[in-house]
Write a protein that holds these residues in place. Structure first.
Motif, PDB file in Angstrom:
ATOM      1  N   GLN A  66     -78.711 -46.756  85.999  1.00  0.00           N
ATOM      2  CA  GLN A  66     -79.640 -47.252  86.461  1.00  0.00           C
ATOM      3  C   GLN A  66     -81.137 -47.914  85.911  1.00  0.00           C
ATOM      4  OE1 GLN A  66     -79.572 -43.067  88.805  1.00  0.00           O
ATOM      5  NE2 GLN A  66     -77.671 -43.818  89.254  1.00  0.00           N
ATOM      6  N   ILE A  67     -80.854 -47.770  83.997  1.00  0.00           N
ATOM      7  CA  ILE A  67     -81.975 -47.909  83.788  1.00  0.00           C
ATOM      8  C   ILE A  67     -82.017 -49.367  83.579  1.00  0.00           C
ATOM      9  CG2 ILE A  67     -82.070 -45.702  83.216  1.00  0.00           C
ATOM     10  CD1 ILE A  67     -81.286 -46.400  80.538  1.00  0.00           C
ATOM     11  N   VAL A  68     -81.221 -50.183  83.602  1.00  0.00           N
ATOM     12  CA  VAL A  68     -81.015 -51.782  82.835  1.00  0.00           C
ATOM     13  C   VAL A  68     -81.296 -52.434  84.349  1.00  0.00           C
ATOM     14  CG1 VAL A  68     -79.019 -51.716  82.518  1.00  0.00           C
ATOM     15  CG2 VAL A  68     -79.867 -53.110  81.772  1.00  0.00           C
ATOM     16  N   SER A  69     -81.733 -53.719  84.318  1.00  0.00           N
ATOM     17  CA  SER A  69     -81.456 -54.788  85.363  1.00  0.00           C
ATOM     18  C   SER A  69     -80.659 -55.495  84.792  1.00  0.00           C
ATOM     19  CB  SER A  69     -82.634 -55.098  85.251  1.00  0.00           C
ATOM     20  OG  SER A  69     -83.305 -55.896  84.525  1.00  0.00           O
ATOM     21  N   GLU A  70     -79.998 -56.912  85.682  1.00  0.00           N
ATOM     22  CA  GLU A  70     -79.002 -57.166  84.856  1.00  0.00           C
ATOM     23  C   GLU A  70     -79.534 -58.295  84.099  1.00  0.00           C
ATOM     24  OE1 GLU A  70     -75.336 -59.661  84.859  1.00  0.00           O
ATOM     25  OE2 GLU A  70     -75.578 -57.338  86.243  1.00  0.00           O
ATOM     26  N   ALA A  71     -81.055 -59.447  84.653  1.00  0.00           N
ATOM     27  CA  ALA A  71     -81.252 -59.959  83.722  1.00  0.00           C
ATOM     28  C   ALA A  71     -81.427 -58.874  82.003  1.00  0.00           C
ATOM     29  CB  ALA A  71     -83.082 -59.917  84.195  1.00  0.00           C
ATOM     30  N   GLN A  72     -82.547 -57.845  81.761  1.00  0.00           N
ATOM     31  CA  GLN A  72     -82.201 -56.886  80.632  1.00  0.00           C
ATOM     32  C   GLN A  72     -80.712 -56.921  80.321  1.00  0.00           C
ATOM     33  OE1 GLN A  72     -84.408 -53.241  82.410  1.00  0.00           O
ATOM     34  NE2 GLN A  72     -85.601 -54.149  81.171  1.00  0.00           N
ATOM     35  N   LEU A  73     -79.780 -56.610  80.729  1.00  0.00           N
ATOM     36  CA  LEU A  73     -78.697 -56.464  80.636  1.00  0.00           C
ATOM     37  C   LEU A  73     -77.636 -58.082  79.736  1.00  0.00           C
ATOM     38  CD1 LEU A  73     -75.404 -55.319  80.230  1.00  0.00           C
ATOM     39  CD2 LEU A  73     -74.953 -56.356  82.302  1.00  0.00           C
ATOM     40  N   GLN A  74     -78.074 -59.231  80.241  1.00  0.00           N
ATOM     41  CA  GLN A  74     -78.473 -60.575  79.244  1.00  0.00           C
ATOM     42  C   GLN A  74     -78.356 -60.171  78.567  1.00  0.00           C
ATOM     43  OE1 GLN A  74     -75.516 -61.988  80.020  1.00  0.00           O
ATOM     44  NE2 GLN A  74     -75.330 -60.992  82.607  1.00  0.00           N
ATOM     45  N   GLN A  75     -80.262 -59.621  78.122  1.00  0.00           N
ATOM     46  CA  GLN A  75     -80.556 -59.447  76.850  1.00  0.00           C
ATOM     47  C   GLN A  75     -80.591 -58.857  75.785  1.00  0.00           C
ATOM     48  OE1 GLN A  75     -83.625 -61.346  75.879  1.00  0.00           O
ATOM     49  NE2 GLN A  75     -83.663 -62.184  77.963  1.00  0.00           N
ATOM     50  N   ILE A  76     -79.585 -57.367  76.491  1.00  0.00           N
ATOM     51  CA  ILE A  76     -78.394 -56.672  75.554  1.00  0.00           C
ATOM     52  C   ILE A  76     -77.641 -57.314  75.286  1.00  0.00           C
ATOM     53  CG2 ILE A  76     -77.575 -54.236  75.048  1.00  0.00           C
ATOM     54  CD1 ILE A  76     -79.803 -53.883  77.329  1.00  0.00           C
ATOM     55  N   LYS A  77     -77.293 -58.054  75.218  1.00  0.00           N
ATOM     56  CA  LYS A  77     -75.929 -58.645  75.118  1.00  0.00           C
ATOM     57  C   LYS A  77     -76.027 -59.588  74.551  1.00  0.00           C
ATOM     58  CE  LYS A  77     -72.789 -57.751  79.786  1.00  0.00           C
ATOM     59  NZ  LYS A  77     -71.777 -58.901  80.652  1.00  0.00           N
ATOM     60  N   LYS A  78     -77.545 -60.020  73.996  1.00  0.00           N
ATOM     61  CA  LYS A  78     -77.514 -61.137  73.176  1.00  0.00           C
ATOM     62  C   LYS A  78     -78.035 -60.208  71.161  1.00  0.00           C
ATOM     63  CE  LYS A  78     -79.550 -64.535  76.409  1.00  0.00           C
ATOM     64  NZ  LYS A  78     -80.480 -65.473  76.742  1.00  0.00           N
ATOM     65  N   LYS A  79     -78.059 -59.251  71.668  1.00  0.00           N
ATOM     66  CA  LYS A  79     -78.587 -58.218  70.631  1.00  0.00           C
ATOM     67  C   LYS A  79     -77.443 -57.699  70.322  1.00  0.00           C
ATOM     68  CE  LYS A  79     -83.993 -57.601  71.810  1.00  0.00           C
ATOM     69  NZ  LYS A  79     -84.416 -56.953  72.757  1.00  0.00           N
ATOM     70  N   LEU A  80     -76.743 -56.641  70.847  1.00  0.00           N
ATOM     71  CA  LEU A  80     -75.703 -56.428  70.846  1.00  0.00           C
ATOM     72  C   LEU A  80     -74.148 -56.670  71.237  1.00  0.00           C
ATOM     73  CD1 LEU A  80     -76.350 -52.835  71.936  1.00  0.00           C
ATOM     74  CD2 LEU A  80     -76.642 -53.666  69.193  1.00  0.00           C
ATOM     75  N   LYS A  81     -72.954 -56.397  70.236  1.00  0.00           N
ATOM     76  CA  LYS A  81     -72.057 -56.706  71.294  1.00  0.00           C
ATOM     77  C   LYS A  81     -71.556 -55.967  72.544  1.00  0.00           C
ATOM     78  CE  LYS A  81     -66.824 -58.460  69.367  1.00  0.00           C
ATOM     79  NZ  LYS A  81     -65.772 -58.051  68.170  1.00  0.00           N
TER      80      LYS A  81
END
Length: 681
Positions: free
Chosen positions: A355-370
């Motif tokens: 609930q605290i992350v959008s799809e765009a934010q999720l894609q950005q996080i996947k670039k930083k974390l595995k």
């Protein structure tokens, strides 16, 4: 067989539940990386756990060990004491041994043996129709589980290897008691229910085990009983629930903290023990695992590493640019609602609520974390390597610092195993004594302790598990006596109440009665009610009574309920009279209940007291008073009246009453010759 996946963070709960239900559990290791599309992953069986062979503290309940029965061979495998015992027993001896050992798992080789042993235990008995104990499994049922079949075939061999390789803390079993209660007493008094009722007031496993053995083997020495009274009178209110069970010591790193804290607590209880004083000296430098450092410099190093870890975790979360409702390190699993809005660290992952992350934010996080996994509530990412390194350093630092102290403490325990065992025996006595006080406090009724002497009498006694639900019972006699009365008048309840009260008195417990005077009995021998376990009812009864007569002495308390209920009346009367005469001759104390008019007449002529359950008859009503009174040998026959209350037609009842009158006259005439023969014997 069935397959089910369970959450890793709560697998201990589910494994323990399965073992309690007598199921075997396969623990598997995942062999492939987690697939984002949730495809089935390859897994390899690592271990099979069963209730009887498990020695892990977190999985063990109040019972443990495995029993295997094959014909007359009885094998007992104890993974806790690390002992293996073999007995040659008949079925009745197996039944008694099962009750005494109280194993967690039972395996038999035949369906007949399964049927005979199942009634005496709550554990589901498993049947393996094979003479080879090493071949537990049935291949035709496990074709789809080759690995399980392979593990099952090695089940016993692996266990035996474990026993042989383990460091044996205890080797010698406890000495067998001189006068254990016989099987007929345990079964007909339902002592397993009594034990379970009393165990609910104990705090520890070892206290429950001690109480279990104490009820099955009551004290026969006044000094032992008075020692228990002294311990009960101390009325100590110690919290023993967190003391680690000595029989579960495996000296594994995962148990270090529990064991060390237990030793510290035990040292506070037994302050005069030199062994515990040495252990306390080893433990004096810390109060918990974080303070197991040897000096201030090392403690400072640990604090620095922890502060670095917290700072790295904080930076990692801030770099995600999210606005969570909750942000912290989570030691335990989250609820579904909390997980939706969380952002933080678990032991293995960084957790991001959906609930605290959008799809765009999720894609950005996947670039930083595995990316690692996702659930219905949150996404999981692998912890960055630099943070994992810090966590590993803390773990290694603490483990290295505790190791020397842990080894010293454990070596003291091993080197002084017998003394430590005696200390735990004392703890078990304390736990049981506190349980007796809790029992007395819970039920607001009259409680007493026995006055030991030669006579037997009890006033206003109540049945232990039904306090307040039945009319209190009073009884007095110092020899064998006869008890009669109609069905439903309370004979069996009276007999059980007397027997249970004596057992409670001889284990040092309070007795739910106003007063109890009694000698100390060398055995309590009872046969109440009916059961068969495969034999005819009469054969089983005679086997039980035969065991009672072989054990009975002038110091025994004997209860027999309705002799010869399964055979013809003439044989029943003859057996009743002969058994009564034998018990009178050896001067045993006890009660024989009967419906036989002839036995009542003969017993009165022999000089024995005859008691009758009081019944009040008014018009067509029968009122049971659930109390007994002494009579002269002629009982009040109310069987026809009870049958009428049960719905038998009035015409049949009237005829039965006429026949009863004629038969009573005949019995009185026949008794004269029988009495003369018995008195001249």
């Amino acid at each position: 067989s069935f397959v089910a996946g369970i959450p890793k963070n709560s697998y201990e709960f589910y494994v323990k539940k399965c073992l309690y239900l007598n199921k075997r559990v396969c623990l598997c290791d995942q062999q492939e990386e987690q697939d984002p599309e949730f495809k089935v992953q390859k897994r390899l069986i690592k271990q099979i756990i069963s209730a009887g062979t498990c020695s892990r503290e977190e999985f063990i309940s109040d019972r443990f060990g495995l029993v295997y029965c094959n014909d007359q061979q009885f094998y007992y495998f104890n993974p806790i004491d690390q002992q293996i015992a073999q007995f040659t027993l008949d079925v009745r001896q197996m039944q008694q041994k099962l009750i005494q050992l109280n194993p967690a798992e039972i395996i038999v080789s035949s369906s007949e043996l399964q049927r005979q042993l199942q009634p005496v235990t709550e554990v589901l008995i498993q049947l393996y129709q094979t003479d080879d104990f090493r071949s537990f499994s049935q291949p035709h049922r496990l074709k789809a589980f080759d690995q399980i079949y392979q593990f099952e075939n090695q089940f016993l061999q692996d266990y035996l290897n474990y026993v042989n390789q383990s460091s044996k803390l205890y080797v010698q079993p406890r000495a067998q008691p001189k006068n254990p209660l016989p099987f007929t007493t345990i079964q007909t008094l339902n002592l397993q229910q009594i034990i379970k009722f009393l165990q609910q007031f104990c705090q520890t496993r070892f206290g429950k085990r001690y109480l279990h053995q104490l009820v099955l083997n009551p004290y026969s020495d006044q000094t032992q009983i008075e020692k228990m009274h002294t311990q009960v009178d101390k009325n100590s209110n110690l919290n023993l629930s967190k003391i680690f069970d000595l029989q579960l010591f495996s000296f594994k790193p995962a148990q270090n903290v529990k064991i060390l804290k237990s030793m510290e607590q035990i040292g506070n209880i037994f302050q005069d023990s030199n062994l515990l004083a040495q252990i306390k000296h080893e433990l004096a430098v810390f109060s918990d695992v974080e303070k197991l450092c040897l000096n201030a410099q090392l403690e400072s190093q640990l604090s620095f590493i922890k502060e670095s870890l917290r700072e790295k975790q904080k930076q990692a979360l801030q770099s995600l640019n999210l606005q969570p409702v909750k942000s912290e390190t989570f030691d335990k699993s989250l609820t579904a609602n909390a997980a939706k809005t969380c952002l933080g660290f678990t032991d293995e992952f960084i957790v991001v609520g959906k609930q605290i992350v959008s799809e765009a934010q999720l894609q950005q996080i996947k670039k930083k974390l595995k990316y690692a996994d996702c659930t219905a509530c949150c996404y999981k990412f692998e912890i960055p390597e630099e943070i994992q390194v810090l966590k590993q350093r803390i773990s290694e630092f603490q483990e290295n610092q505790v190791q020397t102290r842990v080894q010293n403490v454990f070596q003291l325990i091993k080197d002084n195993a017998e003394e430590m065992k005696q200390i735990y025996d004392q703890l078990a006595v304390i736990d049981v004594a506190q349980a007796f006080n809790k029992l007395k406090s819970k039920f607001k009724t009259s409680w007493c302790r026995p006055e030991f002497g030669s006579a037997f009498s009890i006033k206003e006694a109540q049945y232990l598990t039904q306090i307040g639900k039945f009319t209190p019972i009073s009884f007095a006699n110092s020899q064998i006596s006869i008890l009669t009365g109609p069905n439903m008048s309370g004979k069996s309840t009276l007999l059980r109440t007397l027997s249970i009260s004596i057992i409670l008195a001889q284990i040092g417990c309070f007795v739910p009665a106003v007063e109890l005077k009694m000698p100390i009995f060398d055995n309590i021998l009872t046969r109440i009610g009916g059961y068969d376990f495969g034999n005819s009812t009469f054969q089983t009864e005679m086997m039980d009574i035969g065991q009672i007569l072989s054990l009975a002495t002038k110091k025994s308390f004997v209860i027999i309920d309705e002799i010869g209920r399964g055979t013809e009346q003439i044989a029943s009367d003859a057996l009743g009279q002969a058994i009564t005469k034998h018990l009178q001759r050896i001067r045993a104390i006890g009660v024989i209940s009967t419906h036989s008019q002839q036995l009542c007449h003969v017993a009165a002529a022999m000089g024995l007291k005859v008691y009758e359950m009081e019944v009040f008859q008014s018009m067509k009503k029968i009122i049971f008073k659930y109390a007994c009174r002494e009579i002269e040998g002629q009982q009040q026959s109310l069987g026809c009246e009870v049958a009428e209350l049960a719905g038998i037609s009035p015409e049949i009842i009237e005829k039965a009453k006429v026949y009863r009158q004629k038969m009573n006259e005949s019995i009185q005439a026949e008794c004269a010759g029988v009495i003369e023969a018995i008195l001249n014997d």
